[in-house]
Design an enzyme around this catalytic site. Structure first.
Site, PDB file in Angstrom:
ATOM      1  N   ARG A   1       0.810  -1.221   0.000  1.00  0.00           N
ATOM      2  CA  ARG A   1       0.000   0.000   0.000  1.00  0.00           C
ATOM      3  C   ARG A   1       0.844   1.273   0.000  1.00  0.00           C
ATOM      4  O   ARG A   1       0.414   2.310  -0.503  1.00  0.00           O
ATOM      5  CB  ARG A   1      -0.981  -0.021   1.181  1.00  0.00           C
ATOM      6  CG  ARG A   1      -2.157  -0.945   0.953  1.00  0.00           C
ATOM      7  CD  ARG A   1      -2.998  -1.100   2.194  1.00  0.00           C
ATOM      8  NE  ARG A   1      -2.626  -2.248   2.998  1.00  0.00           N
ATOM      9  CZ  ARG A   1      -3.024  -2.458   4.245  1.00  0.00           C
ATOM     10  NH1 ARG A   1      -3.805  -1.579   4.836  1.00  0.00           N
ATOM     11  NH2 ARG A   1      -2.652  -3.535   4.898  1.00  0.00           N
ATOM     12  N   GLU A  15       0.962  -5.899  13.209  1.00  0.00           N
ATOM     13  CA  GLU A  15      -0.186  -5.972  14.124  1.00  0.00           C
ATOM     14  C   GLU A  15      -0.803  -7.368  14.060  1.00  0.00           C
ATOM     15  O   GLU A  15      -1.321  -7.869  15.043  1.00  0.00           O
ATOM     16  CB  GLU A  15      -1.218  -4.899  13.736  1.00  0.00           C
ATOM     17  CG  GLU A  15      -2.293  -4.673  14.778  1.00  0.00           C
ATOM     18  CD  GLU A  15      -3.342  -3.649  14.344  1.00  0.00           C
ATOM     19  OE1 GLU A  15      -3.374  -3.272  13.161  1.00  0.00           O
ATOM     20  OE2 GLU A  15      -4.126  -3.241  15.216  1.00  0.00           O
TER      21      GLU A  15
END
Ligand SMILES: O=P(O)(O)OC[C@H]1O[C@H](OP(=O)(O)OP(=O)(O)O)[C@H](O)[C@@H]1O
Ligand SMILES: Nc1ncnc2[nH]cnc12
Length: 172
Positions: free
Chosen positions: A62, A99
């Site tokens: 991204r 994460e």
């Protein structure tokens, strides 16, 4: 502080890709407000600061979207920070925690120029921290770090005095 107006175009998806993760999906933002998003990141730096930046690094995948568009807008070079197995002539690599998983990043040799690191989102800061270290290892000088979305508490992520700048801060 109130959320940036572009925050309304983030799709907040609970329990994706794992239970307990609130996924901040930038798809509607990219689809309908791409120019405004690129301009908002650009505005995080002054004209004088942009003059001190030589290259933009994008973190796969991204981060590529924003680094490439800003490199074109400001007529800078674009540098890829890639996941394993994608890049020939790898000069250095680094392992890091996410994460919701683990990964590693690879880069080719740098040229001593000043590099601004771009990503869509900072969560734990693992990807950005690893990329900062890797950029220095391969031979770039860190000029700064920027992202669209900041999930870190108090927006506190910094690397050697460079504070990450972001458009949408969920912890303001
Ligand atoms: O601050 P952190 O905890 O490191 O998390 C943020 C990173 O996680 C996501 O990338 P991901 O590895 O999921 O790759 P993608 O861009 O290919 O979806 C996101 O695009 C950031 O790069
Ligand atoms: N909460 C989150 N939403 C979207 N992308 C992410 N990458 C890491 N954490 C994320």
């Amino acid at each position: 502080m109130s959320l940036h107006p572009l925050a309304q175009f983030i799709d907040n998806v609970p329990d994706f890709p794992k239970p307990g993760i609130l996924f901040r999906d930038i798809s509607p933002l990219l689809r309908d407000h791409f120019n405004a998003t690129i301009d908002a990141i650009s505005d995080l730096y002054t004209v004088e600061e942009w003059q001190q930046i030589d290259k933009l690094a994008g973190i796969e995948s991204r981060g590529f979207i924003f680094a490439a568009a800003l490199a074109y807008k400001h007529q800078k070079g674009f540098v890829k920070v890639r996941k394993p197995g994608k890049l020939p002539h790898v000069h250095a690599s680094i392992d890091y925690g996410l994460e919701y998983g683990k990964d590693s990043l690879h880069m080719q040799k740098g040229d001593g120029s000043r590099i601004l690191i771009l990503d869509d989102l900072i969560a734990t800061g693992g990807s950005l921290n690893a990329t900062c270290q890797l950029c220095e290892q391969v031979g770039y000088q860190i000029a700064g770090m920027a992202c669209v979305i900041n999930l870190t508490s108090l927006n506190s992520f910094a690397y050697k005095g460079h504070q990450v700048r972001s458009v949408i801060n969920y912890n303001d």
